[in-house]
Scaffold this motif. Structure first.
Motif, PDB file in Angstrom:
ATOM      1  N   PRO A  51       1.062   3.790   7.587  1.00 58.47           N
ATOM      2  CA  PRO A  51       1.624   3.542   8.631  1.00 58.47           C
ATOM      3  C   PRO A  51       2.792   4.545   9.876  1.00 58.47           C
ATOM      4  CG  PRO A  51       2.445   2.691   7.275  1.00 58.47           C
ATOM      5  CD  PRO A  51       1.525   3.385   6.506  1.00 58.47           C
ATOM      6  N   VAL A  52       2.842   5.604   9.179  1.00 61.77           N
ATOM      7  CA  VAL A  52       4.343   6.214   9.856  1.00 61.77           C
ATOM      8  C   VAL A  52       3.608   6.496  11.276  1.00 61.77           C
ATOM      9  CG1 VAL A  52       5.488   8.072   8.899  1.00 61.77           C
ATOM     10  CG2 VAL A  52       5.237   6.612   7.376  1.00 61.77           C
ATOM     11  N   PRO A  53       2.515   7.594  11.525  1.00 66.56           N
ATOM     12  CA  PRO A  53       2.479   8.101  12.487  1.00 66.56           C
ATOM     13  C   PRO A  53       2.512   6.816  13.834  1.00 66.56           C
ATOM     14  CG  PRO A  53       0.948   9.498  10.983  1.00 66.56           C
ATOM     15  CD  PRO A  53       1.109   7.638  10.422  1.00 66.56           C
ATOM     16  N   TYR A  54       2.163   5.492  13.724  1.00 66.49           N
ATOM     17  CA  TYR A  54       1.878   4.322  14.003  1.00 66.49           C
ATOM     18  C   TYR A  54       2.865   3.130  14.603  1.00 66.49           C
ATOM     19  CZ  TYR A  54      -2.756   6.666  13.783  1.00 66.49           C
ATOM     20  OH  TYR A  54      -4.146   7.524  13.511  1.00 66.49           O
ATOM     21  N   ALA A  55       3.468   2.868  13.317  1.00 63.74           N
ATOM     22  CA  ALA A  55       4.602   2.105  13.291  1.00 63.74           C
ATOM     23  C   ALA A  55       6.622   2.778  14.490  1.00 63.74           C
ATOM     24  CB  ALA A  55       4.666   1.251  12.183  1.00 63.74           C
ATOM     25  N   ASP A  56       7.263   1.935  14.813  1.00 65.62           N
ATOM     26  CA  ASP A  56       8.149   1.777  14.630  1.00 65.62           C
ATOM     27  C   ASP A  56       8.767   2.717  13.703  1.00 65.62           C
ATOM     28  OD1 ASP A  56       8.244   2.724  18.110  1.00 65.62           O
ATOM     29  OD2 ASP A  56       6.686   0.497  17.189  1.00 65.62           O
ATOM     30  N   VAL A  57       8.769   1.497  12.909  1.00 62.71           N
ATOM     31  CA  VAL A  57       9.501   0.914  11.657  1.00 62.71           C
ATOM     32  C   VAL A  57       8.169   0.572  10.338  1.00 62.71           C
ATOM     33  CG1 VAL A  57      11.325  -0.738  10.492  1.00 62.71           C
ATOM     34  CG2 VAL A  57      10.835  -0.299  12.662  1.00 62.71           C
ATOM     35  N   VAL A  58       8.190   1.398   9.320  1.00 65.04           N
ATOM     36  CA  VAL A  58       7.430   1.163   8.282  1.00 65.04           C
ATOM     37  C   VAL A  58       8.708   0.487   6.805  1.00 65.04           C
ATOM     38  CG1 VAL A  58       6.502   2.082   6.336  1.00 65.04           C
ATOM     39  CG2 VAL A  58       6.079   2.742   8.318  1.00 65.04           C
ATOM     40  N   CYS A  59       8.621  -0.240   6.627  1.00 65.46           N
ATOM     41  CA  CYS A  59       9.573  -1.413   5.284  1.00 65.46           C
ATOM     42  C   CYS A  59       8.455  -1.439   4.178  1.00 65.46           C
ATOM     43  CB  CYS A  59       9.729  -2.468   5.887  1.00 65.46           C
ATOM     44  SG  CYS A  59      10.458  -2.762   7.548  1.00 65.46           S
ATOM     45  N   ALA A  60       9.178  -0.930   3.329  1.00 67.05           N
ATOM     46  CA  ALA A  60       8.390  -0.973   1.736  1.00 67.05           C
ATOM     47  C   ALA A  60       8.653  -0.894   1.142  1.00 67.05           C
ATOM     48  CB  ALA A  60       7.138   0.497   1.781  1.00 67.05           C
ATOM     49  N   THR A  61       8.412  -1.307  -0.108  1.00 66.93           N
ATOM     50  CA  THR A  61       9.349  -1.968  -1.621  1.00 66.93           C
ATOM     51  C   THR A  61       9.379  -0.082  -2.017  1.00 66.93           C
ATOM     52  OG1 THR A  61       7.313  -2.440  -2.693  1.00 66.93           O
ATOM     53  CG2 THR A  61       9.111  -3.756  -2.013  1.00 66.93           C
ATOM     54  N   THR A  62       9.591   0.271  -3.535  1.00 63.07           N
ATOM     55  CA  THR A  62       9.329   1.296  -3.914  1.00 63.07           C
ATOM     56  C   THR A  62       8.935   1.084  -5.298  1.00 63.07           C
ATOM     57  OG1 THR A  62      12.129   0.745  -4.974  1.00 63.07           O
ATOM     58  CG2 THR A  62      11.848   2.811  -3.060  1.00 63.07           C
ATOM     59  N   HIS A  63       8.530  -0.389  -5.974  1.00 60.50           N
ATOM     60  CA  HIS A  63       8.259  -0.770  -6.762  1.00 60.50           C
ATOM     61  C   HIS A  63       6.203  -0.371  -6.947  1.00 60.50           C
ATOM     62  CE1 HIS A  63      10.323  -4.121  -5.218  1.00 60.50           C
ATOM     63  NE2 HIS A  63       9.152  -4.583  -5.914  1.00 60.50           N
ATOM     64  N   LYS A  64       6.120  -1.576  -7.754  1.00 54.46           N
ATOM     65  CA  LYS A  64       4.531  -1.785  -7.024  1.00 54.46           C
ATOM     66  C   LYS A  64       3.774  -0.195  -7.106  1.00 54.46           C
ATOM     67  CE  LYS A  64       5.303  -5.605  -3.826  1.00 54.46           C
ATOM     68  NZ  LYS A  64       6.957  -5.744  -3.329  1.00 54.46           N
ATOM     69  N   VAL A  65       2.688  -0.345  -6.530  1.00 51.00           N
ATOM     70  CA  VAL A  65       2.323   1.410  -7.555  1.00 51.00           C
ATOM     71  C   VAL A  65       3.166   2.940  -6.975  1.00 51.00           C
ATOM     72  CG1 VAL A  65      -0.009   2.825  -6.312  1.00 51.00           C
ATOM     73  CG2 VAL A  65       0.183  -0.142  -5.924  1.00 51.00           C
ATOM     74  N   LEU A  66       3.479   2.398  -6.600  1.00 47.54           N
ATOM     75  CA  LEU A  66       4.893   3.763  -6.194  1.00 47.54           C
ATOM     76  C   LEU A  66       5.227   3.381  -7.190  1.00 47.54           C
ATOM     77  CD1 LEU A  66       5.601   5.680  -4.460  1.00 47.54           C
ATOM     78  CD2 LEU A  66       7.693   4.468  -3.672  1.00 47.54           C
ATOM     79  N   ARG A  67       5.785   3.192  -8.096  1.00 46.25           N
ATOM     80  CA  ARG A  67       6.345   2.865  -9.569  1.00 46.25           C
ATOM     81  C   ARG A  67       6.936   3.441  -9.510  1.00 46.25           C
ATOM     82  NH1 ARG A  67       1.352   6.303 -12.992  1.00 46.25           N
ATOM     83  NH2 ARG A  67       2.222   8.090 -12.255  1.00 46.25           N
ATOM     84  N   GLY A  68       8.604   3.077  -8.941  1.00 47.52           N
ATOM     85  CA  GLY A  68       9.635   3.622  -8.801  1.00 47.52           C
ATOM     86  C   GLY A  68      10.467   2.550  -8.895  1.00 47.52           C
ATOM     87  N   PRO A  79       0.661  -0.799   0.433  1.00 47.30           N
ATOM     88  CA  PRO A  79       0.209   0.034  -0.092  1.00 47.30           C
ATOM     89  C   PRO A  79       0.950   1.044   0.279  1.00 47.30           C
ATOM     90  CG  PRO A  79       0.081  -0.849   1.914  1.00 47.30           C
ATOM     91  CD  PRO A  79       1.516  -2.339   1.486  1.00 47.30           C
ATOM     92  N   ILE A  80       2.149   1.252  -0.200  1.00 47.99           N
ATOM     93  CA  ILE A  80       3.010   2.790   0.431  1.00 47.99           C
ATOM     94  C   ILE A  80       2.553   3.575  -0.744  1.00 47.99           C
ATOM     95  CG2 ILE A  80       5.057   1.839  -0.600  1.00 47.99           C
ATOM     96  CD1 ILE A  80       4.619   3.746   2.874  1.00 47.99           C
ATOM     97  N   GLY A  81       2.279   3.227  -2.095  1.00 50.85           N
ATOM     98  CA  GLY A  81       2.225   4.130  -3.362  1.00 50.85           C
ATOM     99  C   GLY A  81       0.641   4.546  -3.166  1.00 50.85           C
ATOM    100  N   LEU A  82      -0.222   4.332  -2.796  1.00 57.81           N
ATOM    101  CA  LEU A  82      -1.833   4.660  -2.168  1.00 57.81           C
ATOM    102  C   LEU A  82      -1.364   5.211  -1.034  1.00 57.81           C
ATOM    103  CD1 LEU A  82      -4.108   1.833  -2.209  1.00 57.81           C
ATOM    104  CD2 LEU A  82      -3.136   3.137  -4.351  1.00 57.81           C
ATOM    105  N   VAL A  83      -0.090   5.141  -0.137  1.00 60.00           N
ATOM    106  CA  VAL A  83      -0.471   6.016   1.428  1.00 60.00           C
ATOM    107  C   VAL A  83       0.393   6.862   0.177  1.00 60.00           C
ATOM    108  CG1 VAL A  83       1.616   6.591   3.197  1.00 60.00           C
ATOM    109  CG2 VAL A  83       0.241   4.246   2.784  1.00 60.00           C
ATOM    110  N   ALA A  84       1.277   7.453  -0.401  1.00 62.69           N
ATOM    111  CA  ALA A  84       2.209   8.052  -1.626  1.00 62.69           C
ATOM    112  C   ALA A  84       0.824   9.279  -1.691  1.00 62.69           C
ATOM    113  CB  ALA A  84       3.218   8.296  -2.587  1.00 62.69           C
ATOM    114  N   GLY A  85      -0.252   8.598  -2.544  1.00 64.94           N
ATOM    115  CA  GLY A  85      -0.896   9.222  -2.925  1.00 64.94           C
ATOM    116  C   GLY A  85      -2.322   9.802  -2.676  1.00 64.94           C
ATOM    117  N   GLY A  86      -1.786   9.606  -0.840  1.00 68.98           N
ATOM    118  CA  GLY A  86      -3.160   9.761  -0.390  1.00 68.98           C
ATOM    119  C   GLY A  86      -4.435   9.102  -0.328  1.00 68.98           C
ATOM    120  N   ALA A  87      -4.357   7.615  -0.685  1.00 62.81           N
ATOM    121  CA  ALA A  87      -5.298   6.919  -1.440  1.00 62.81           C
ATOM    122  C   ALA A  87      -5.758   5.769  -0.514  1.00 62.81           C
ATOM    123  CB  ALA A  87      -5.535   6.643  -2.772  1.00 62.81           C
ATOM    124  N   ALA A  88      -5.409   5.645   1.103  1.00 67.73           N
ATOM    125  CA  ALA A  88      -5.026   4.471   1.485  1.00 67.73           C
ATOM    126  C   ALA A  88      -4.093   5.542   2.885  1.00 67.73           C
ATOM    127  CB  ALA A  88      -3.754   3.411   1.145  1.00 67.73           C
TER     128      ALA A  88
END
Length: 419
Positions: A231-248, A219-228
Motif C-alpha cells: 500500500p505504500v505507493p498509494y496510501a498517504d499513511v500506512v498503519c501496521a502491526t509488527t507481530h502477525k506475519v511480520l513475526r516481530g 498483510p504487512i508481513g506478506l508485503v515485506a516478503g513480496g507475497a502481497a
C-alpha cells in the motif's frame, strides 16, 4: 497415539541465570511462562493475528533497554542517557523504510490501534467523516466501532462486500465517497482474505479529495516478503502491526511520505503516547532485519501457499470459505453447513488443540471462524500438514472421534522453539 507429556523448556534466550532467578523469586509467574510455552508447543496455533517470534526478538524484548525512559525522538529526547537507545531506534526506522520503500517510519506506536489513533490525530478532527469497511464485513474496532474512540469521535460510513462473491464492491465505495465527501478513506480489514486494490482506493480518494489511510496490520508481513501488494505507493499513511506475519514483537508502526512525517511524529508523541518502549523498538529492529533476509521471502510465500491449500481442503470437508478462497495468510469460513455455529465450533476445536477465532460473516446471522497459517508455517509445516489439519478440523467439528492426541503429535514434530 500417546499424548506428549515431556517437560517443555523455554527458548534458550529466556533460559539461564535470568529465568532461573525468576523461578526462585516468583515461581508462580515462572510457571505461567512455562505453561504458556507448553500450550503453544502442544497445540496448533491458528489465530490469524499470532505468530512465533525468533529467539533474537525475544532476547531484545528481555533486554536492559526495558529500563530506559526515552520520551521524544533520537537526538531530541526529554531524558538523558539515550545515546544507545537512539541508535536502536534509528536502526529500526532505517530498516523499516528500506524494507517497505517508505520515506518515513515511526516505530513508537505501542499497538496497531495506537498507530491508527495517531494517524487519525494527524489527519482528522473530531466530527470528520471517514469511510471504512463496515464491522460486519471485516472492519476493525478502529474503523468506527461505537465502543472504540473511532466511533465516538468521528462519523464513520461503512462500505461492504458483494453479497454473492464476498469481494469489495468498489462501485459502492465510490458512490459512498461521492455521497458523503469523507475527510479520509480507510482500506484494510481483519477478516478479508483477498488483496485490496490500493490503486482503485487511491483513485476514489483523489476524486473526493480524501486522505487514504491503509490499515495493513494483517498483510504487512506478506508485503515485506513480496507475497502481497504494497500500500505504500498509494496510501498517504500506512498503519501496521509488527507481530502477525511480520513475526516481530507486539507493537505498531506508521509509514508515510516526508510531507506528513512531522505531523505523524507529533501525533504519536506527545499527542497520543508518552515514553517509547525501547526494548520493543529494538526487537522491531531485529524483526525488520530478519524480514529483509531471503529466507523471509520464502517464508511469506509459503504462508500463502499453505493458506490456499488449507482453504481448499476445508472446503472439501464441507465448510464454506468466504470469497471462495484466500490470497493471504487468512481464511474465514462458515461452519453452519456442518450443523454448528462459529462460537461452538471454536470451543470444539480448542478442546482438540486447534486454536482459532470467530468472526462476523457478511450478510450472515451466525458467526464464522477465522484462522491463519503464519504460526504453523513458522514451525516448518507445509502443504501436506495443511491437508492433514483440515481432516482433523472436520473430525473435531463433527465429533466423529477424539483427535487431540493426533494434533499434539503433529505439533510435537514441529516445535516452535526446537532445543
Amino acid at each position: 497415539m500417546p499424548v506428549t507429556t515431556a517437560p517443555v523448556q523455554p527458548p534458550h534466550t529466556a533460559h539461564g541465570p535470568g529465568f532461573d532467578a525468576l523461578r526462585r523469586q516468583d515461581p508462580a509467574i515462572a510457571d505461567v511462562i512455562l505453561g504458556e510455552l507448553r500450550r503453544e508447543a502442544t497445540g496448533l496455533q491458528l489465530i490469524a493475528a499470532e505468530n512465533f517470534t525468533s529467539p533474537a526478538v525475544l532476547a531484545a524484548l528481555g533486554s536492559p533497554l526495558a529500563n530506559k525512559y526515552a520520551e521524544g525522538y533520537p537526538g531530541a529526547r526529554h531524558h538523558g542517557g539515550c545515546e544507545l537507545v537512539d541508535v536502536a531506534e534509528r536502526l529500526a526506522t532505517d530498516r523499516a523504510t528500506g524494507l517497505f520503500g517508505a520515506e518515513h517510519a515511526n516505530v513508537q506506536p505501542h499497538s496497531g490501534s495506537s498507530a491508527v489513533l495517531a494517524a487519525y490525530a494527524a489527519l482528522l478532527r473530531p466530527g470528520d467523516t471517514v469511510l471504512a469497511m463496515g464491522l460486519p464485513y471485516g472492519g476493525h474496532l478502529t474503523h468506527g466501532s461505537p465502543a472504540n474512540f473511532s466511533g465516538r469521535w468521528f462519523e464513520f460510513i461503512g462500505y461492504g462486500v458483494d453479497a454473492e462473491s464476498g469481494l469489495i464492491d468498489y462501485e459502492q465505495v465510490r458512490l459512498l465517497a461521492h455521497a458523503h465527501s469523507p475527510r479520509a478513506i480507510v482500506v484494510g480489514s481483519i477478516a478479508y482474505p483477498r488483496h485490496p486494490d490500493y490503486r482503485r482506493f487511491r483513485d476514489i480518494a483523489d476524486e473526493v479529495g480524501a486522505y487514504l489511510i491503509a490499515d495493513a496490520a494483517h498483510p504487512i508481513g506478506l508485503v515485506a516478503g513480496g507475497a502481497a501488494p504494497s500500500p505504500v505507493p498509494y496510501a498517504d499513511v500506512v498503519c501496521a502491526t509488527t507481530h502477525k506475519v511480520l513475526r516481530g514483537p507486539r507493537g505498531g508502526m506508521i509509514l508515510c511520505g516526508q510531507e506528513l512525517a512531522e505531523r505523524i511524529d507529533r501525533a504519536v508523541f506527545p499527542f497520543t503516547q508518552g515514553g517509547a518502549q525501547m526494548h520493543t523498538i529494538a526487537a522491531k529492529a531485529v524483526a525488520f532485519g530478519e524480514a529483509a533476509a531471503p529466507a523471509f521471502t520464502t517464508y511469506a510465500h509459503q504462508v500463502v501457499a499453505n493458506a490456499r491449500v488449507l482453504a481448499d481442503a476445508l472446503a472439501a470437508e464441507g465448510l464454506v470459505i468466504t470469497t471462495g478462497g484466500t490470497d493471504t495468510h487468512l481464511i474465514t469460513a462458515d461452519t453452519t453447513p456442518l450443523g454448528i455455529e462459529g462460537r461452538t465450533a471454536r470451543g470444539r476445536l480448542a478442546a482438540a488443540g486447534l486454536v482459532l477465532d470467530t468472526c462476523a460473516l457478511p450478510y450472515g446471522e451466525e458467526r464464522g471462524i477465522r484462522l491463519g497459517t503464519a504460526a504453523v508455517t513458522t514451525q516448518g509445516m507445509g502443504e501436506a500438514e495443511m491437508a492433514r489439519i483440515a481432516v482433523l478440523f472436520s473430525q473435531a467439528l463433527r465429533e466423529e472421534r477424539e483427535v487431540l492426541a493426533e494434533v499434539q503429535e503433529l505439533a510435537g514434530r514441529f516445535p516452535p522453539y526446537p532445543q
